[in-house]
Design an enzyme around this catalytic site. Structure first.
Site, PDB file in Angstrom:
ATOM      1  N   SER A  12       0.849  -1.191   0.000  1.00  0.00           N
ATOM      2  CA  SER A  12       0.000   0.000   0.000  1.00  0.00           C
ATOM      3  C   SER A  12       0.890   1.249   0.000  1.00  0.00           C
ATOM      4  O   SER A  12       1.642   1.459  -0.949  1.00  0.00           O
ATOM      5  CB  SER A  12      -0.953  -0.049   1.198  1.00  0.00           C
ATOM      6  OG  SER A  12      -2.003   0.857   1.039  1.00  0.00           O
ATOM      7  N   HIS A  22      -7.587  -6.098   1.488  1.00  0.00           N
ATOM      8  CA  HIS A  22      -6.523  -5.116   1.323  1.00  0.00           C
ATOM      9  C   HIS A  22      -5.231  -5.524   2.025  1.00  0.00           C
ATOM     10  O   HIS A  22      -4.138  -5.171   1.582  1.00  0.00           O
ATOM     11  CB  HIS A  22      -6.978  -3.754   1.842  1.00  0.00           C
ATOM     12  CG  HIS A  22      -6.026  -2.644   1.521  1.00  0.00           C
ATOM     13  ND1 HIS A  22      -5.705  -2.272   0.233  1.00  0.00           N
ATOM     14  CD2 HIS A  22      -5.291  -1.827   2.335  1.00  0.00           C
ATOM     15  CE1 HIS A  22      -4.827  -1.272   0.251  1.00  0.00           C
ATOM     16  NE2 HIS A  22      -4.558  -0.998   1.509  1.00  0.00           N
TER      17      HIS A  22
END
Length: 287
Positions: A101, A234
């Site tokens: 990320s 995620h």
């Protein structure tokens, strides 16, 4: 479970068997950069699965871990300058960079900085982050209220729901998360990419990142490019099974040149979208 061991400097925590727990000398290094607000312990599943001859270095940024009392930095440039300086001072080993990320943004710029020092990694693995050709657009996540940010983090699995009622515990974490988000959202695509091969990683069920966009990381390198997709939302990269599979690939596999691989596009020109890759409106990404 193998816990962090060995020497620690300000910016890098040395962890896992390769830190010297078994007495075996490390032959390879994995340089890891966590998500926004992430502590080095985010990669604890990785130091469990890496072989004894692999050293794991995890970034420890100001405002978290042993540096909890330091103010966080909201600048990719400032973070990368310090990370690259201290990485360059370590004993040389063949190494791979993996970022998750926000860590993908740092990993990309760290790779470029190390190239400029003549100390490039052999592979850059970017995870759960859209490529720089999709810049962050307002409204920016780092400007959300604490309540809005906490709600979003809980929805995507980045924070336990029970912490919503424990402000004394979450405030330090929110400061670091907000600084990282600001650094990520203000990051501008550099004029030149990297010559290091890129492996783009993501989850098909990620609620934050458009998985089809990961292919466009190929525009950021003149080296080889591959993409691999997993499941797990995620934060899939930290799941034990995914960590083991990806770590094996990073240590044993090297993406080769892709036929017809595109060079980084000229700055200021539209980014071409390959056939079959949809380009929906930019989606907001947070940690």
């Amino acid at each position: 479970m193998r816990h962090p061991e060995g020497p620690m400097d300000d910016w890098w925590l040395r962890a896992g068997a390769g830190a010297g727990a078994t007495g075996e000398r490390a032959r390879r290094r994995v340089v890891a950069l966590p998500h926004a607000g992430g502590w080095p312990s985010a990669f604890r599943s990785w130091w469990q699965v890496l072989p004894p001859d692999a050293e794991l270095l995890v970034a420890q940024l100001p405002g978290r871990g042993a540096r909890l009392g330091e103010p966080p930095l909201a600048s990719v440039e400032a973070l990368v300058e310090a990370l690259s300086r201290e990485l360059a001072e370590r004993d040389p080993l063949p190494y791979t960079v993996v970022g998750h990320s926000f860590g993908s943004v740092l990993g990309y710029e760290l790779t470029r900085a190390m190239e400029q020092k003549g100390l490039a990694p052999d592979l850059l693995a970017v995870s759960a982050r859209q490529p720089p050709c999709f810049p962050s657009l307002p409204p920016f996540a780092h400007l959300r209220s604490d309540a809005q940010l906490l709600e979003h983090l809980t929805e995507i699995g980045g924070m336990a729901p029970q912490l919503m009622t424990r402000p004394e515990l979450v405030q330090p974490a929110l400061r670091a998360i907000r600084a990282d988000l600001e650094a990520m959202e203000r990051h501008q695509r550099p004029l030149t990419g990297t010559g290091v091969p890129i492996l783009a990683l993501g989850a098909v069920d990620d609620p934050v990142v458009v998985a089809e966009r990961l292919h466009l990381w190929s525009l950021e390198t003149t080296g080889g490019f591959h993409r691999s997709l997993y499941t797990g939302g995620h934060f899939y990269l930290y799941a034990h099974a995914n960590a083991a599979a990806i770590a094996r690939r990073l240590l044993a596999d090297r993406p080769g040149p892709t036929a017809g691989h595109p060079a980084p596009p000229t700055p200021g020109r539209p980014v071409p979208v390959p056939d079959g890759v949809p380009a929906p409106p930019p989606r907001k990404e947070t940690p």
